[in-house]
Scaffold this motif. Structure first.
Motif, short mmCIF file in Angstrom:
data_model
loop_
_atom_site.label_atom_id
_atom_site.label_comp_id
_atom_site.label_asym_id
_atom_site.label_seq_id
_atom_site.Cartn_x
_atom_site.Cartn_y
_atom_site.Cartn_z
N GLY A 79 -21.07 -4.49 29.20
CA GLY A 79 -20.72 -3.50 30.23
C GLY A 79 -20.51 -2.11 29.65
O GLY A 79 -21.02 -1.12 30.17
N ALA A 80 -19.77 -2.05 28.54
CA ALA A 80 -19.51 -0.76 27.90
C ALA A 80 -20.79 -0.15 27.34
O ALA A 80 -21.08 1.03 27.55
CB ALA A 80 -18.47 -0.94 26.78
N ASN A 81 -21.58 -0.97 26.64
CA ASN A 81 -22.80 -0.47 26.03
C ASN A 81 -23.84 -0.03 27.08
O ASN A 81 -24.58 0.94 26.88
CB ASN A 81 -23.42 -1.53 25.12
N ALA A 82 -23.89 -0.76 28.20
CA ALA A 82 -24.81 -0.39 29.28
C ALA A 82 -24.42 0.96 29.88
O ALA A 82 -25.28 1.76 30.24
CB ALA A 82 -24.82 -1.47 30.36
N PHE A 83 -23.12 1.22 29.97
CA PHE A 83 -22.63 2.49 30.50
C PHE A 83 -23.05 3.64 29.59
O PHE A 83 -23.55 4.67 30.06
CB PHE A 83 -21.11 2.44 30.64
N TYR A 84 -22.85 3.45 28.28
CA TYR A 84 -23.26 4.49 27.33
C TYR A 84 -24.78 4.68 27.37
O TYR A 84 -25.27 5.82 27.32
CB TYR A 84 -22.85 4.11 25.90
N ALA A 85 -25.52 3.57 27.44
CA ALA A 85 -26.99 3.65 27.45
C ALA A 85 -27.49 4.40 28.68
O ALA A 85 -28.47 5.16 28.61
CB ALA A 85 -27.59 2.25 27.40
N ALA A 86 -26.82 4.19 29.82
CA ALA A 86 -27.23 4.90 31.04
C ALA A 86 -27.01 6.40 30.89
O ALA A 86 -27.79 7.20 31.43
CB ALA A 86 -26.44 4.37 32.23
N GLY A 87 -25.98 6.78 30.14
CA GLY A 87 -25.76 8.19 29.85
C GLY A 87 -26.82 8.73 28.91
O GLY A 87 -27.36 9.83 29.12
N ILE A 88 -27.14 7.95 27.88
CA ILE A 88 -28.18 8.35 26.92
C ILE A 88 -29.52 8.52 27.61
O ILE A 88 -30.31 9.40 27.26
CB ILE A 88 -28.29 7.30 25.79
N ALA A 89 -29.77 7.70 28.63
CA ALA A 89 -31.04 7.76 29.36
C ALA A 89 -31.25 9.09 30.09
O ALA A 89 -32.37 9.40 30.50
CB ALA A 89 -31.12 6.61 30.36
N LEU A 90 -30.19 9.89 30.23
CA LEU A 90 -30.31 11.18 30.90
C LEU A 90 -30.71 12.30 29.94
O LEU A 90 -31.05 13.40 30.39
CB LEU A 90 -28.97 11.54 31.57
N ILE A 91 -30.68 12.04 28.64
CA ILE A 91 -31.04 13.07 27.66
C ILE A 91 -32.46 13.61 27.86
O ILE A 91 -32.68 14.83 27.78
CB ILE A 91 -30.84 12.54 26.22
N PRO A 92 -33.46 12.75 28.15
CA PRO A 92 -34.82 13.28 28.36
C PRO A 92 -34.93 14.27 29.51
O PRO A 92 -35.91 15.03 29.58
CB PRO A 92 -35.64 12.01 28.65
N LEU A 93 -33.93 14.28 30.40
CA LEU A 93 -33.95 15.24 31.51
C LEU A 93 -34.00 16.68 30.98
O LEU A 93 -34.68 17.54 31.56
CB LEU A 93 -32.70 15.05 32.38
N TYR A 94 -33.31 16.93 29.87
CA TYR A 94 -33.29 18.28 29.30
C TYR A 94 -34.70 18.73 28.89
O TYR A 94 -35.13 19.84 29.23
CB TYR A 94 -32.36 18.32 28.09
N PHE A 95 -35.39 17.86 28.16
CA PHE A 95 -36.72 18.22 27.67
C PHE A 95 -37.73 18.33 28.81
O PHE A 95 -38.61 19.19 28.79
CB PHE A 95 -37.18 17.18 26.64
N GLY A 96 -37.59 17.44 29.80
CA GLY A 96 -38.49 17.49 30.94
C GLY A 96 -38.31 18.76 31.75
O GLY A 96 -39.28 19.40 32.17
N MET A 97 -37.03 19.14 31.99
CA MET A 97 -36.75 20.36 32.76
C MET A 97 -37.17 21.61 32.00
O MET A 97 -37.63 22.58 32.59
CB MET A 97 -35.26 20.42 33.09
N LYS A 98 -37.00 21.58 30.69
CA LYS A 98 -37.33 22.75 29.88
C LYS A 98 -38.83 23.02 29.88
O LYS A 98 -39.28 24.16 29.98
CB LYS A 98 -36.84 22.53 28.44
#
Length: 230
Positions: free
Chosen positions: A153-172
């Motif tokens: 549960g904890a690791n899945a929560f962190y991973a879901a946050g990590i999954a948002l990092i590509p948003l920066y590169f895509g938006m840029k």
């Protein structure tokens, strides 16, 4: 907000992603079974215990769904900017911030739930499979299962946050390839190998990357009213 999320899911036909998720899970399951049989005659098998097996399943599931999340980001956000259809959406009497929040919540929630469900399903099938072939030594008990579920549960929560990092590169770059490639690079960074020295095993690293992903999502929402959509 729930109605807006529902509209986004229907508009982008995201229910079809469930088929993709099922294919991903089958691929992970097939690979894990193959590893078990390949290691059958090895002196140092990859999975010397159930704990190792659970860790291996999570590594593959996390990597798969972080990349999967980048595809959803591309569909929900990047394509909208690239094709300039976001301009039409912004003409509706809906807050831009609410619209972006709904899109990001879909990505986060899907990744979080998909990792947990996939990990449990694949793990349970492997446990049942091992009960017949006996390729993983050791015993499975309730305390171990409880501990693994809490960690999941904890690791899945962190991973879901990590999954948002590509948003920066895509938006840029307003680029789908940049979004997906950045996700691949992130998963390569945190998921390489099986040993305890793997970067993704460090709680501080997972938490930090998860917070970075959350920060990127926050900035995307905060700046949406001023973002150039041309």
């Amino acid at each position: 907000m729930l109605k807006l999320i529902s509209l986004e899911i229907r508009k982008n036909k995201l229910k079809t992603l469930l088929t993709g998720a099922a294919i991903v899970n089958l691929a992970i399951l097939g690979f894990m079974i193959m590893v078990l049989f390949v290691d059958r005659n090895e002196n140092e098998p990859s999975f010397a215990s159930y704990a190792d097996m659970f860790e291996g399943v999570f590594v593959f599931v996390k990597a798969a769904y972080i990349i999967f999340a980048s595809v959803i980001i591309s569909k929900l956000v990047i394509d909208e900017y690239k094709n300039n259809t976001i301009t039409l959406l912004f003409m509706y009497p809906i807050s831009r911030k609410k619209l972006m929040t709904a899109k990001i919540l879909i990505v986060f929630a899907f990744t979080f739930v998909a990792i947990i469900v996939s990990d449990i399903v694949v793990g349970a099938i492997l446990i049942g499979f091992n009960s017949f072939v006996g390729l993983i030594p050791g015993e499975l008990n309730l305390p171990m299962i409880t501990s693994e579920l809490i960690k999941l549960g904890a690791n899945a929560f962190y991973a879901a946050g990590i999954a948002l990092i590509p948003l920066y590169f895509g938006m840029k770059k307003k680029s789908v390839p940049a979004t997906i490639v950045s996700a691949v690079l992130v998963t390569s960074l945190i998921s390489g190998g099986f040993d305890q020295a793997r970067l993704g095993n460090l709680a501080a690293v997972s938490i930090s990357l998860g917070l970075i992903g959350a920060g990127i999502a926050y900035m995307a929402i905060r700046n949406i009213d001023h973002k150039d959509i041309a």
